[in-house]
Design a protein around this motif. Structure first.
Motif, PDB file in Angstrom:
ATOM      1  N   LEU A 116       0.796  -1.158  -0.028  1.00  0.00           N
ATOM      2  CA  LEU A 116       0.086  -0.033  -0.205  1.00  0.00           C
ATOM      3  C   LEU A 116       0.706   1.164   0.087  1.00  0.00           C
ATOM      4  N   LYS A 117       2.399   1.367   0.145  1.00  0.00           N
ATOM      5  CA  LYS A 117       3.022   2.299   0.063  1.00  0.00           C
ATOM      6  C   LYS A 117       3.678   2.441  -1.444  1.00  0.00           C
ATOM      7  N   GLU A 118       3.072   1.417  -2.315  1.00  0.00           N
ATOM      8  CA  GLU A 118       3.841   1.626  -3.893  1.00  0.00           C
ATOM      9  C   GLU A 118       3.148   3.207  -4.316  1.00  0.00           C
ATOM     10  N   ILE A 119       4.335   3.629  -4.923  1.00  0.00           N
ATOM     11  CA  ILE A 119       3.833   5.160  -5.409  1.00  0.00           C
ATOM     12  C   ILE A 119       3.076   4.945  -6.802  1.00  0.00           C
ATOM     13  N   LYS A 120       2.335   5.630  -6.933  1.00  0.00           N
ATOM     14  CA  LYS A 120       1.278   5.818  -7.952  1.00  0.00           C
ATOM     15  C   LYS A 120       1.726   6.859  -8.991  1.00  0.00           C
ATOM     16  N   ASN A 121       1.758   8.179  -8.377  1.00  0.00           N
ATOM     17  CA  ASN A 121       2.141   9.289  -9.059  1.00  0.00           C
ATOM     18  C   ASN A 121       2.925  10.195  -8.276  1.00  0.00           C
ATOM     19  N   VAL A 122       3.894  11.008  -8.834  1.00  0.00           N
ATOM     20  CA  VAL A 122       4.772  12.002  -8.077  1.00  0.00           C
ATOM     21  C   VAL A 122       4.786  13.377  -8.741  1.00  0.00           C
ATOM     22  N   LEU A 123       4.532  14.348  -8.061  1.00  0.00           N
ATOM     23  CA  LEU A 123       4.427  15.625  -8.681  1.00  0.00           C
ATOM     24  C   LEU A 123       5.840  16.217  -7.819  1.00  0.00           C
ATOM     25  N   GLU A 124       6.580  16.803  -8.939  1.00  0.00           N
ATOM     26  CA  GLU A 124       8.100  17.205  -8.624  1.00  0.00           C
ATOM     27  C   GLU A 124       8.093  18.675  -9.174  1.00  0.00           C
ATOM     28  N   GLN A 125       8.699  19.551  -8.215  1.00  0.00           N
ATOM     29  CA  GLN A 125       8.887  20.926  -8.725  1.00  0.00           C
ATOM     30  C   GLN A 125      10.364  21.109  -8.790  1.00  0.00           C
ATOM     31  N   THR A 126      10.866  21.848  -9.915  1.00  0.00           N
ATOM     32  CA  THR A 126      12.563  22.222  -9.968  1.00  0.00           C
ATOM     33  C   THR A 126      12.533  23.537  -9.395  1.00  0.00           C
ATOM     34  N   LYS A 127      13.467  23.382  -8.489  1.00  0.00           N
ATOM     35  CA  LYS A 127      14.026  24.440  -7.735  1.00  0.00           C
ATOM     36  C   LYS A 127      15.415  24.670  -7.804  1.00  0.00           C
ATOM     37  N   PHE A 128      15.962  26.053  -7.554  1.00  0.00           N
ATOM     38  CA  PHE A 128      17.193  26.257  -7.568  1.00  0.00           C
ATOM     39  C   PHE A 128      17.852  26.750  -6.326  1.00  0.00           C
ATOM     40  N   TRP A 129      19.147  25.891  -5.897  1.00  0.00           N
ATOM     41  CA  TRP A 129      19.839  26.427  -4.899  1.00  0.00           C
ATOM     42  C   TRP A 129      20.821  27.358  -5.222  1.00  0.00           C
ATOM     43  N   PRO A 130      21.012  28.491  -4.442  1.00  0.00           N
ATOM     44  CA  PRO A 130      22.087  29.416  -4.785  1.00  0.00           C
ATOM     45  C   PRO A 130      23.344  28.957  -4.060  1.00  0.00           C
ATOM     46  N   ILE A 131      24.339  29.172  -5.093  1.00  0.00           N
ATOM     47  CA  ILE A 131      25.880  28.564  -4.659  1.00  0.00           C
ATOM     48  C   ILE A 131      26.564  29.911  -5.329  1.00  0.00           C
ATOM     49  N   TYR A 132      27.547  30.429  -4.215  1.00  0.00           N
ATOM     50  CA  TYR A 132      28.345  31.374  -4.529  1.00  0.00           C
ATOM     51  C   TYR A 132      29.621  31.079  -4.595  1.00  0.00           C
ATOM     52  N   GLY A 133      30.453  31.798  -5.341  1.00  0.00           N
ATOM     53  CA  GLY A 133      31.863  31.328  -5.750  1.00  0.00           C
ATOM     54  C   GLY A 133      32.635  32.531  -6.004  1.00  0.00           C
ATOM     55  N   GLN A 134      33.699  32.390  -6.709  1.00  0.00           N
ATOM     56  CA  GLN A 134      34.490  33.396  -7.211  1.00  0.00           C
ATOM     57  C   GLN A 134      35.112  33.012  -8.688  1.00  0.00           C
ATOM     58  N   ASP A 188       1.363  10.299  -4.561  1.00  0.00           N
ATOM     59  CA  ASP A 188      -0.028   9.576  -4.473  1.00  0.00           C
ATOM     60  C   ASP A 188       0.489   8.055  -4.437  1.00  0.00           C
ATOM     61  N   PHE A 189      -0.277   7.210  -3.626  1.00  0.00           N
ATOM     62  CA  PHE A 189      -0.100   5.581  -3.416  1.00  0.00           C
ATOM     63  C   PHE A 189      -1.215   5.150  -4.208  1.00  0.00           C
ATOM     64  N   TYR A 190      -1.089   3.814  -4.407  1.00  0.00           N
ATOM     65  CA  TYR A 190      -1.955   3.051  -4.887  1.00  0.00           C
ATOM     66  C   TYR A 190      -2.825   2.491  -3.917  1.00  0.00           C
ATOM     67  N   SER A 191      -4.226   2.669  -3.711  1.00  0.00           N
ATOM     68  CA  SER A 191      -5.099   2.109  -2.970  1.00  0.00           C
ATOM     69  C   SER A 191      -5.185   0.501  -2.978  1.00  0.00           C
ATOM     70  N   LEU A 192      -5.846   0.079  -1.837  1.00  0.00           N
ATOM     71  CA  LEU A 192      -6.179  -1.505  -1.960  1.00  0.00           C
ATOM     72  C   LEU A 192      -6.948  -2.012  -3.063  1.00  0.00           C
ATOM     73  N   GLU A 193      -7.940  -1.175  -3.417  1.00  0.00           N
ATOM     74  CA  GLU A 193      -8.613  -1.641  -4.615  1.00  0.00           C
ATOM     75  C   GLU A 193      -8.070  -1.684  -5.802  1.00  0.00           C
TER      76      GLU A 193
END
Length: 243
Positions: free
Chosen positions: A46-64, A152-157
């Motif tokens: 019952l924990k098998e994943i059915k749908n996953v909605l992902e968002q693309t975000k950006f992590w700031p990295i500072y350098g020289q 979203d996970f698969y239901s028992l039915e």
């Protein structure tokens, strides 16, 4: 279905006492759902994943970053000069004349001369210069990464529907099998190569397996005449016809 409708007790007894269960393809939907309940109990995730909605975000990295700049300059010049000179000189003297009571100017010496000169010069200059500058400046780099916003996970039915469809769509020789104490697994029946035996060998096996256990030797039988055997057969046929 027919057995379940006619004798539910017998059907329940068969399902309960058959410890090793196999399911081949071609089942009806009702039978497939029943076999899912019997064979996959406790195995549905019952924990098998059915749908996953992902968002693309950006992590700031500072350098020289190092910036290298180069410079180059070149200059060239020409110069020239020309000149001429001339001159005149004379000498005079002033005296007082007592006779006339006036100041008289007399030329004592007079010389006139001229001189001239001419000169000319030229010059040329040429210069080059090179330069390099290295500068470190701060920079900002956005690094992309994915973040799950919803799962979203698969239901028992839904899980039961998926497994029932898998049972119904099996190919030939494919099956699911459940052995007591073990999880249900998929299996494949192997091909059995035909074995060719001589006819004498086949007759001997048939006699040994099917005839010998149920036959008696002639010496053990009491002698019976053919007429008595025929009469017995006629009586049996007569009884069957009347009965």
């Amino acid at each position: 279905d027919q057995l379940r409708e006619q004798d539910s007790r017998t059907y329940a007894s068969i399902v309960t006492n058959c410890k090793i269960k196999l399911a081949f393809g071609g089942l009806s939907y009702t039978d497939a759902r029943m076999m899912v309940d019997e064979m996959f109990a406790g195995q549905l995730d019952l924990k098998e994943i059915k749908n996953v909605l992902e968002q693309t975000k950006f992590w700031p990295i500072y350098g020289q970053e190092e910036i290298v700049s180069q410079s180059y300059s070149e200059s060239q010049g020409n110069s020239s000069s020309m000149g001429m000179s001339s001159g005149l000189n004379q000498a005079t003297i002033a005296r007082f004349d007592t006779n006339s009571d006036t100041l008289v100017t007399d030329v004592v010496s007079l010389g006139e001369g001229s001189s001239s000169g001419e000169f000319q010069g030229e010059g040329e200059t040429h210069s080059q210069s090179f330069g390099e500058t290295r500068t470190k400046v701060p920079v900002y780099r956005p690094v992309p990464y994915s973040e799950q916003s919803s799962v979203d996970f698969y239901s028992l039915e839904e899980q039961k529907e998926r497994f029932a469809g898998a049972l119904m769509r099996q190919y030939q020789r494919h099956l699911f099998i459940r052995v007591p104490g073990r999880d249900t697994v998929a299996a494949l029946t192997p091909f059995v190569d035909p074995v060719f035996l001589p006819q004498e060998r086949i007759k001997g096996l048939v006699k040994q397996q099917f005839v010998a256990p149920h036959a008696s030797l002639l010496s053990e039988l009491s002698p019976v005449s053919l007429e008595e055997v025929a009469l017995d057969l006629l009586e049996d046929e007569h009884d069957e016809f009347l009965g």
